[in-house]
Structure formats: structure tokens, C-alpha cells
Design a protein around this motif. Structure first.
Motif, PDB file in Angstrom:
ATOM      1  N   ARG A  33       0.860  -1.186   0.000  1.00 52.92           N
ATOM      2  CA  ARG A  33       0.000   0.000   0.000  1.00 52.92           C
ATOM      3  C   ARG A  33       0.895   1.235   0.000  1.00 52.92           C
ATOM      4  NH1 ARG A  33      -4.849  -0.145   4.246  1.00 52.92           N
ATOM      5  NH2 ARG A  33      -5.357   1.710   3.033  1.00 52.92           N
ATOM      6  N   ILE A  34       0.658   2.141  -0.935  1.00 59.24           N
ATOM      7  CA  ILE A  34       1.435   3.367  -1.038  1.00 59.24           C
ATOM      8  C   ILE A  34       0.789   4.435  -0.159  1.00 59.24           C
ATOM      9  CG2 ILE A  34       2.355   5.136  -2.571  1.00 59.24           C
ATOM     10  CD1 ILE A  34       3.437   2.314  -3.077  1.00 59.24           C
ATOM     11  N   ILE A  35       1.554   4.964   0.782  1.00 61.08           N
ATOM     12  CA  ILE A  35       1.084   6.033   1.661  1.00 61.08           C
ATOM     13  C   ILE A  35       1.684   7.338   1.169  1.00 61.08           C
ATOM     14  CG2 ILE A  35       0.935   6.853   4.032  1.00 61.08           C
ATOM     15  CD1 ILE A  35      -0.386   4.128   3.541  1.00 61.08           C
ATOM     16  N   ARG A  36       0.852   8.223   0.637  1.00 61.16           N
ATOM     17  CA  ARG A  36       1.316   9.491   0.085  1.00 61.16           C
ATOM     18  C   ARG A  36       1.109  10.616   1.100  1.00 61.16           C
ATOM     19  NH1 ARG A  36      -0.697   9.512  -6.276  1.00 61.16           N
ATOM     20  NH2 ARG A  36       0.834   7.993  -7.007  1.00 61.16           N
ATOM     21  N   VAL A  37       2.186  11.384   1.322  1.00 58.96           N
ATOM     22  CA  VAL A  37       2.156  12.500   2.279  1.00 58.96           C
ATOM     23  C   VAL A  37       2.546  13.782   1.551  1.00 58.96           C
ATOM     24  CG1 VAL A  37       3.030  13.396   4.464  1.00 58.96           C
ATOM     25  CG2 VAL A  37       2.873  10.917   4.113  1.00 58.96           C
ATOM     26  N   SER A  38       1.715  14.812   1.656  1.00 62.35           N
ATOM     27  CA  SER A  38       1.992  16.097   1.002  1.00 62.35           C
ATOM     28  C   SER A  38       2.235  17.183   2.042  1.00 62.35           C
ATOM     29  CB  SER A  38       0.803  16.484   0.119  1.00 62.35           C
ATOM     30  OG  SER A  38       0.964  17.791  -0.413  1.00 62.35           O
ATOM     31  N   HIS A  39       3.191  18.084   1.749  1.00 63.34           N
ATOM     32  CA  HIS A  39       3.359  19.264   2.598  1.00 63.34           C
ATOM     33  C   HIS A  39       3.970  20.396   1.767  1.00 63.34           C
ATOM     34  CE1 HIS A  39       7.776  19.046   3.212  1.00 63.34           C
ATOM     35  NE2 HIS A  39       7.627  17.734   3.261  1.00 63.34           N
ATOM     36  N   ALA A  40       3.991  21.599   2.334  1.00 64.48           N
ATOM     37  CA  ALA A  40       4.372  22.792   1.582  1.00 64.48           C
ATOM     38  C   ALA A  40       5.824  23.201   1.761  1.00 64.48           C
ATOM     39  CB  ALA A  40       3.474  23.964   1.999  1.00 64.48           C
ATOM     40  N   GLN A  41       6.534  22.572   2.697  1.00 63.68           N
ATOM     41  CA  GLN A  41       7.874  23.039   3.040  1.00 63.68           C
ATOM     42  C   GLN A  41       8.957  22.374   2.191  1.00 63.68           C
ATOM     43  OE1 GLN A  41       7.806  25.542   4.905  1.00 63.68           O
ATOM     44  NE2 GLN A  41       5.822  25.351   5.917  1.00 63.68           N
ATOM     45  N   SER A  42      10.181  22.908   2.339  1.00 61.21           N
ATOM     46  CA  SER A  42      11.317  22.367   1.581  1.00 61.21           C
ATOM     47  C   SER A  42      11.854  21.101   2.243  1.00 61.21           C
ATOM     48  CB  SER A  42      12.435  23.408   1.500  1.00 61.21           C
ATOM     49  OG  SER A  42      13.098  23.507   2.758  1.00 61.21           O
ATOM     50  N   GLU A  43      12.832  20.493   1.571  1.00 60.51           N
ATOM     51  CA  GLU A  43      13.410  19.249   2.084  1.00 60.51           C
ATOM     52  C   GLU A  43      14.273  19.456   3.331  1.00 60.51           C
ATOM     53  OE1 GLU A  43      13.292  20.200  -1.033  1.00 60.51           O
ATOM     54  OE2 GLU A  43      13.038  18.515  -2.430  1.00 60.51           O
ATOM     55  N   THR A  44      14.575  20.722   3.676  1.00 58.32           N
ATOM     56  CA  THR A  44      15.387  20.987   4.869  1.00 58.32           C
ATOM     57  C   THR A  44      14.534  21.430   6.060  1.00 58.32           C
ATOM     58  OG1 THR A  44      15.766  23.293   4.190  1.00 58.32           O
ATOM     59  CG2 THR A  44      17.377  21.636   3.465  1.00 58.32           C
ATOM     60  N   HIS A  45      13.259  21.586   5.858  1.00 62.10           N
ATOM     61  CA  HIS A  45      12.372  22.058   6.925  1.00 62.10           C
ATOM     62  C   HIS A  45      12.107  20.945   7.933  1.00 62.10           C
ATOM     63  CE1 HIS A  45       8.684  23.589   8.841  1.00 62.10           C
ATOM     64  NE2 HIS A  45       9.070  24.783   8.436  1.00 62.10           N
ATOM     65  N   PRO A  46      11.921  21.277   9.221  1.00 59.78           N
ATOM     66  CA  PRO A  46      11.630  20.258  10.234  1.00 59.78           C
ATOM     67  C   PRO A  46      10.434  19.374   9.896  1.00 59.78           C
ATOM     68  CG  PRO A  46      12.201  22.307  11.319  1.00 59.78           C
ATOM     69  CD  PRO A  46      12.139  22.618   9.847  1.00 59.78           C
ATOM     70  N   GLU A  47       9.407  19.925   9.226  1.00 62.04           N
ATOM     71  CA  GLU A  47       8.259  19.090   8.860  1.00 62.04           C
ATOM     72  C   GLU A  47       8.690  17.954   7.939  1.00 62.04           C
ATOM     73  OE1 GLU A  47       5.074  21.359   7.192  1.00 62.04           O
ATOM     74  OE2 GLU A  47       4.683  22.448   9.053  1.00 62.04           O
ATOM     75  N   HIS A  48       9.541  18.267   6.972  1.00 60.44           N
ATOM     76  CA  HIS A  48       9.994  17.233   6.040  1.00 60.44           C
ATOM     77  C   HIS A  48      10.893  16.226   6.756  1.00 60.44           C
ATOM     78  CE1 HIS A  48      10.808  15.516   2.081  1.00 60.44           C
ATOM     79  NE2 HIS A  48      12.088  15.455   2.433  1.00 60.44           N
ATOM     80  N   LEU A  49      11.765  16.718   7.608  1.00 61.64           N
ATOM     81  CA  LEU A  49      12.646  15.814   8.351  1.00 61.64           C
ATOM     82  C   LEU A  49      11.829  14.877   9.242  1.00 61.64           C
ATOM     83  CD1 LEU A  49      15.499  18.296   9.358  1.00 61.64           C
ATOM     84  CD2 LEU A  49      15.365  16.788   7.358  1.00 61.64           C
ATOM     85  N   GLY A  50      10.756  15.414   9.816  1.00 63.60           N
ATOM     86  CA  GLY A  50       9.874  14.577  10.629  1.00 63.60           C
ATOM     87  C   GLY A  50       9.195  13.505   9.797  1.00 63.60           C
ATOM     88  N   MET A  51       8.794  13.859   8.574  1.00 64.17           N
ATOM     89  CA  MET A  51       8.160  12.876   7.694  1.00 64.17           C
ATOM     90  C   MET A  51       9.153  11.808   7.229  1.00 64.17           C
ATOM     91  SD  MET A  51       4.948  13.285   7.475  1.00 64.17           S
ATOM     92  CE  MET A  51       5.157  13.507   9.249  1.00 64.17           C
ATOM     93  N   LEU A  52      10.417  12.189   7.066  1.00 57.96           N
ATOM     94  CA  LEU A  52      11.444  11.190   6.721  1.00 57.96           C
ATOM     95  C   LEU A  52      11.601  10.189   7.869  1.00 57.96           C
ATOM     96  CD1 LEU A  52      14.236  13.355   5.026  1.00 57.96           C
ATOM     97  CD2 LEU A  52      12.596  11.801   3.917  1.00 57.96           C
TER      98      LEU A  52
END
Length: 231
Positions: A33-52
Motif C-alpha cells: 500500500r502506497i502512503i502518500r504524504v503532502s506538505h508545503a515546506q522544503s526538504e530541509t524544513h523540520p516538517e519534512h525531516l519529521g516525515m522522513l
């Protein structure tokens, strides 16, 4: 590049971001199952790091069943558009500001009010009140999605090409706000012209003079600046 001067007007409300989950099914590929997550920030933003970290956690434990795909920088559209995609089940999660949920549930308008909390401690005591927040999260069930958690997105500020030291300095300016009726009313009350637009357009719009400034947390601005400088 634009040099932006920032000044806090006072103890502003603490900006909030939430993680919205779809009620529909994920896509299936190669038995996963593919879980797709979208957000507005760059790859260096804490939100993206949290998603990683979220992706690593899930795939280490359930990699035979799930694959997490993360789409930063509004690749799948603005936060408002991404929420609509979760409604249809096209994506599974989106990280968005509480202001983006106002059109789906009026209760979220409260989070767009300035000076809502006296301190960050008070803010956290409210947001960590599970029983209270769960009632708010349920408010969008009929719309086909639900908030599953929240992020502390920082302190809200006005920033512009010239200093903003008092509310009078806002008068006559065109200020970007999130696409929210409450945010538009708030900024207009300061005597400015509210310009609702997606986050991905803000930095370029300031550079090109389309808007005079914006209202957001400071990390949103500096992180985009750093990302564009690196590019």
C-alpha cells in the motif's frame, strides 16, 4: 534576493500546523500500500525531516506492506488543494495550517485569532489536552478526513521589505495571509489589503513586488530563503 526585516508586534498567537488523514484507501503497488504524504515546506524544513523519520519508522517495521512517499514543496498543490485530494483518497496525509481547515469546520477559525494565548505554556496546555482536541479533530469527519496530530509551527509574525514596528506600519500595505476568512478579517482590521495565496507563491511574490509582506512564522520565510539560495 530580497532582504526582509522582521519585528514581532507583541506576544502573538503561536502558529499551528496539523496532519490531516484521509478516510479512503491508499494506492497499491507491487503488493504494498502506497502512503502518500503532502506538505508545503522544503526538504530541509523540520516538517519534512519529521516525515522522513515517519517513513523510516514505518518501512523498517512494515516495509513488506507499506511504502511511504513524501511530496514536499507543494508538488501536489497548495495545502487547500492537498486537503481536497485527501477527501477523494488520492493522497493519505497532508500537513497544513489550521487556517486551511476553516472552510471545512468553523471551529478551526479560533486558531486564526491573534493574541489567543498568553504564553507558549498556555498554548501547549491547550493543544496537549487530548479530550478537548479530539472533539475538534472529529469536526471534519463528515468532510471525509480527520486531523490526527498537531505541530508547533512557531510564533506568528509580520514580515516585509521595510520594518514593521507598530500596527500603524501595516496600514496601506498588501499582506499575504493564509487562505482563511478569519486571517483575511484579521489583517484587514489592521488597515492592510489582505492577499490570500498559497505558501509556495509567497517568497517570489515579495521579490516581484506583488505583495509588500506576509504573515507567518519566521521559519517559513527563512527556510524558503535558504532553499532558494542553495538552488
Amino acid at each position: 534576493m530580497v532582504s526582509v526585516l522582521m519585528k514581532r508586534l507583541a506576544i502573538a498567537a503561536v502558529a499551528g500546523a496539523v496532519m490531516v488523514s484521509a478516510s479512503g484507501c491508499s494506492l497499491v503497488s507491487s503488493g504494498k500500500r502506497i502512503i502518500r504524504v503532502s506538505h508545503a515546506q522544503s526538504e530541509t524544513h523540520p516538517e519534512h525531516l519529521g516525515m522522513l523519520a515517519f517513513k523510516e519508522y514505518v518501512e523498517e517495521r512494515l516495509g513488506d506492506k507499506y511504502e511511504v512517499q513524501i511530496f514536499p514543496n507543494e508538488i501536489l498543490g497548495s495545502a487547500q488543494k492537498a486537503i481536497e485530494l485527501t477527501q477523494t483518497g488520492a493522497i493519505d496525509f497532508v500537513i497544513a495550517g489550521t487556517a486551511n481547515l476553516e472552510t471545512f469546520a468553523d471551529v478551526y477559525e479560533i486558531f486564526s485569532m491573534p493574541y489567543l494565548f498568553d504564553s507558549e505554556e498556555v498554548y501547549r496546555s491547550v493543544m496537549e489536552d487530548t479530550d478537548y482536541m479530539e472533539n475538534i479533530y472529529k469536526s471534519t469527519d463528515e468532510a471525509g478526513f480527520r486531523v490526527v496530530t498537531w505541530y508547533n509551527a512557531g510564533t506568528r509574525n509580520f514580515y516585509a521589505k521595510t520594518p514593521i514596528n507598530t500596527p500603524d506600519d501595516l496600514k496601506g500595505r498588501k499582506i499575504r495571509v493564509q487562505q482563511s476568512p478569519a486571517s483575511v478579517d484579521m489583517v484587514n482590521a489592521f488597515g492592510t489589503a489582505a492577499a490570500p495565496m498559497g505558501f509556495g507563491e509567497v517568497y517570489t511574490a515579495i521579490q516581484q513586488g506583488v505583495i509588500d509582506g506576509a504573515e507567518n512564522n519566521e521559519l517559513a520565510l527563512t527556510n524558503v530563503h535558504q532553499a532558494e539560495g542553495a538552488a
